[in-house]
Design a protein around this motif. Structure first.
Motif, PDB file in Angstrom:
ATOM      1  N   CYS A  32     -37.489 106.744  36.694  1.00  0.00           N
ATOM      2  CA  CYS A  32     -36.951 108.086  36.960  1.00  0.00           C
ATOM      3  C   CYS A  32     -38.070 109.109  37.109  1.00  0.00           C
ATOM      4  O   CYS A  32     -38.071 109.921  38.043  1.00  0.00           O
ATOM      5  CB  CYS A  32     -36.027 108.507  35.820  1.00  0.00           C
ATOM      6  SG  CYS A  32     -34.388 107.768  35.856  1.00  0.00           S
ATOM      7  N   LEU A  36     -38.902 111.264  40.508  1.00  0.00           N
ATOM      8  CA  LEU A  36     -38.754 112.709  40.366  1.00  0.00           C
ATOM      9  C   LEU A  36     -40.055 113.433  40.683  1.00  0.00           C
ATOM     10  O   LEU A  36     -40.074 114.415  41.430  1.00  0.00           O
ATOM     11  CB  LEU A  36     -38.319 113.043  38.939  1.00  0.00           C
ATOM     12  CG  LEU A  36     -36.826 113.221  38.673  1.00  0.00           C
ATOM     13  CD1 LEU A  36     -36.567 113.313  37.173  1.00  0.00           C
ATOM     14  CD2 LEU A  36     -36.285 114.442  39.382  1.00  0.00           C
ATOM     15  N   LYS A  40     -40.421 115.758  44.003  1.00  0.00           N
ATOM     16  CA  LYS A  40     -40.230 117.171  43.680  1.00  0.00           C
ATOM     17  C   LYS A  40     -41.489 117.905  43.213  1.00  0.00           C
ATOM     18  O   LYS A  40     -41.498 119.138  43.181  1.00  0.00           O
ATOM     19  CB  LYS A  40     -39.153 117.309  42.599  1.00  0.00           C
ATOM     20  CG  LYS A  40     -37.744 116.976  43.073  1.00  0.00           C
ATOM     21  CD  LYS A  40     -37.235 118.040  44.035  1.00  0.00           C
ATOM     22  CE  LYS A  40     -35.777 117.848  44.383  1.00  0.00           C
ATOM     23  NZ  LYS A  40     -35.250 118.929  45.236  1.00  0.00           N
ATOM     24  N   TRP A 120     -38.902 122.201  33.386  1.00  0.00           N
ATOM     25  CA  TRP A 120     -38.331 122.061  34.730  1.00  0.00           C
ATOM     26  C   TRP A 120     -37.062 122.892  34.847  1.00  0.00           C
ATOM     27  O   TRP A 120     -36.856 123.609  35.827  1.00  0.00           O
ATOM     28  CB  TRP A 120     -38.031 120.591  35.006  1.00  0.00           C
ATOM     29  CG  TRP A 120     -37.762 120.270  36.454  1.00  0.00           C
ATOM     30  CD1 TRP A 120     -36.972 120.971  37.320  1.00  0.00           C
ATOM     31  CD2 TRP A 120     -38.283 119.167  37.200  1.00  0.00           C
ATOM     32  NE1 TRP A 120     -36.956 120.369  38.553  1.00  0.00           N
ATOM     33  CE2 TRP A 120     -37.756 119.265  38.513  1.00  0.00           C
ATOM     34  CE3 TRP A 120     -39.124 118.106  36.885  1.00  0.00           C
ATOM     35  CZ2 TRP A 120     -38.049 118.329  39.506  1.00  0.00           C
ATOM     36  CZ3 TRP A 120     -39.414 117.179  37.877  1.00  0.00           C
ATOM     37  CH2 TRP A 120     -38.890 117.288  39.158  1.00  0.00           C
ATOM     38  N   ASP A 125     -35.207 124.907  40.683  1.00  0.00           N
ATOM     39  CA  ASP A 125     -35.495 124.023  41.812  1.00  0.00           C
ATOM     40  C   ASP A 125     -35.445 124.835  43.114  1.00  0.00           C
ATOM     41  O   ASP A 125     -34.414 125.457  43.402  1.00  0.00           O
ATOM     42  CB  ASP A 125     -34.465 122.891  41.857  1.00  0.00           C
ATOM     43  CG  ASP A 125     -34.809 121.829  42.881  1.00  0.00           C
ATOM     44  OD1 ASP A 125     -36.011 121.627  43.129  1.00  0.00           O
ATOM     45  OD2 ASP A 125     -33.874 121.215  43.431  1.00  0.00           O
ATOM     46  N   SER A 208     -32.670 108.011  40.602  1.00  0.00           N
ATOM     47  CA  SER A 208     -33.317 109.283  40.912  1.00  0.00           C
ATOM     48  C   SER A 208     -33.234 109.599  42.398  1.00  0.00           C
ATOM     49  O   SER A 208     -33.006 110.749  42.791  1.00  0.00           O
ATOM     50  CB  SER A 208     -34.777 109.255  40.465  1.00  0.00           C
ATOM     51  OG  SER A 208     -34.872 109.189  39.059  1.00  0.00           O
ATOM     52  N   VAL A 212     -31.391 113.031  43.106  1.00  0.00           N
ATOM     53  CA  VAL A 212     -32.389 114.098  43.151  1.00  0.00           C
ATOM     54  C   VAL A 212     -32.005 115.241  44.085  1.00  0.00           C
ATOM     55  O   VAL A 212     -32.411 116.391  43.874  1.00  0.00           O
ATOM     56  CB  VAL A 212     -33.777 113.521  43.548  1.00  0.00           C
ATOM     57  CG1 VAL A 212     -33.808 113.124  45.026  1.00  0.00           C
ATOM     58  CG2 VAL A 212     -34.891 114.490  43.213  1.00  0.00           C
ATOM     59  N   VAL A 216     -30.443 117.370  40.349  1.00  0.00           N
ATOM     60  CA  VAL A 216     -31.744 117.330  39.689  1.00  0.00           C
ATOM     61  C   VAL A 216     -31.707 118.016  38.330  1.00  0.00           C
ATOM     62  O   VAL A 216     -32.442 117.629  37.407  1.00  0.00           O
ATOM     63  CB  VAL A 216     -32.828 117.966  40.601  1.00  0.00           C
ATOM     64  CG1 VAL A 216     -32.614 119.468  40.750  1.00  0.00           C
ATOM     65  CG2 VAL A 216     -34.224 117.667  40.067  1.00  0.00           C
ATOM     66  N   LEU A 219     -30.646 115.288  36.174  1.00  0.00           N
ATOM     67  CA  LEU A 219     -31.521 114.125  36.282  1.00  0.00           C
ATOM     68  C   LEU A 219     -32.769 114.254  35.410  1.00  0.00           C
ATOM     69  O   LEU A 219     -33.253 113.263  34.859  1.00  0.00           O
ATOM     70  CB  LEU A 219     -31.924 113.933  37.747  1.00  0.00           C
ATOM     71  CG  LEU A 219     -32.734 112.697  38.108  1.00  0.00           C
ATOM     72  CD1 LEU A 219     -31.980 111.421  37.736  1.00  0.00           C
ATOM     73  CD2 LEU A 219     -33.052 112.700  39.602  1.00  0.00           C
ATOM     74  N   VAL A 220     -33.302 115.454  35.272  1.00  0.00           N
ATOM     75  CA  VAL A 220     -34.559 115.626  34.524  1.00  0.00           C
ATOM     76  C   VAL A 220     -34.407 115.272  33.049  1.00  0.00           C
ATOM     77  O   VAL A 220     -35.408 115.032  32.356  1.00  0.00           O
ATOM     78  CB  VAL A 220     -35.090 117.069  34.665  1.00  0.00           C
ATOM     79  CG1 VAL A 220     -35.455 117.371  36.102  1.00  0.00           C
ATOM     80  CG2 VAL A 220     -34.087 118.092  34.133  1.00  0.00           C
TER      81      VAL A 220
END
Length: 245
Positions: A32, A36, A40, A120, A125, A208, A212, A216, A219-220
């Motif tokens: 992951c 990521l 990103k 994050w 994002d 991911s 993503v 996201v 996901l983080v």
């Protein structure tokens, strides 16, 4: 009578199922974070240092110093995490016992991945450039710690962050079993461990890759949750062994 649960007795496992499950969760976390960070954070890996070093060379060769600084940050963080884990294990192991020391290392990794996810989330994002270095550093330090700690719990040398050697082990074991059947089947527990961690890493990468784009923000947090689940599996394994001793 049970043994001291913090002693060095069976740091690995006489119950490979739980141990392999713990290693698989760690591998999923690595998969992951790599995807990521690559997608990103600007062409950087935070657990796969072979790939990260190649990306560093490409960035320098093409004169992309900003991209090179991301790879250098990951390389520095990973090295720092591995050095910290090694020093802590060597210095604290004799006083606390191997199991307590490993628990502490994984808790520090979880804290690093918490910092990764929280920073994050606070940045949003796309990630702000001033937050990018902190995010990379948190993740890379955590993966460096994981690389050392995982080797301490696996007597078979199963890795959760580097899979070239795992793929070689899988291919050579299967090929030897086909070419030289008289020599017997490959060690099943070791082969299952390598296959399991490799599959888990790929699964984390696919997860991911799918999430993503739109998820996201959720996901983080998966890498931290995966390492926490790995620690739960390890604790359960050690408790069962202590009761059985």
């Amino acid at each position: 009578m049970g043994i001291d649960p913090n002693s060095d007795f069976h740091i690995g496992s006489s119950r490979p199922g739980l141990l392999n499950l713990a290693l698989a969760w760690l591998s999923l976390a690595a998969g992951c974070t790599d995807v990521l960070s690559f997608l990103k954070l600007g062409d950087v890996f935070t657990s796969a240092m072979t790939g990260n070093t190649a990306l560093l060379g490409i960035a320098i060769g093409q004169g992309r110093m900003l991209a090179a600084s991301h790879s250098l940050t990951a390389l520095f963080g990973f090295t720092l995490g591995a050095a910290l884990a090694t020093a802590m294990y060597d210095l604290v192991h004799a006083k606390l016992g191997a199991r307590c020391c490993l628990t502490l290392l994984f808790l520090i990794e979880i804290a690093c991945l918490l910092g990764f996810a929280a920073t994050w989330s606070a940045s949003g994002d796309p990630v702000a450039e001033d937050a990018r270095y902190g995010i990379i550093l948190f993740s890379a330090i955590g993966m460096g710690i994981q690389g050392v700690a995982a080797r301490k719990i696996s007597s078979a040398g199963i890795s959760t962050i580097v899979f070239t050697s795992a793929l070689i082990s899988i291919v050579t074991s299967v090929t030897n079993a086909v070419v030289r059947p008289a020599s017997g089947p490959p060690p099943r527990a070791n082969l299952k461990g390598h296959v399991g961690t490799f599959t888990a890493y790929v699964s984390g990468a696919i997860l991911s890759g799918v999430l993503v784009g739109s998820y996201v923000a959720w996901l983080v947090w998966i890498p931290m949750a995966a390492v926490l689940l790995a620690l739960v599996c390890l604790k359960a394994n050690w408790k069962m062994e202590w009761r059985a001793a």
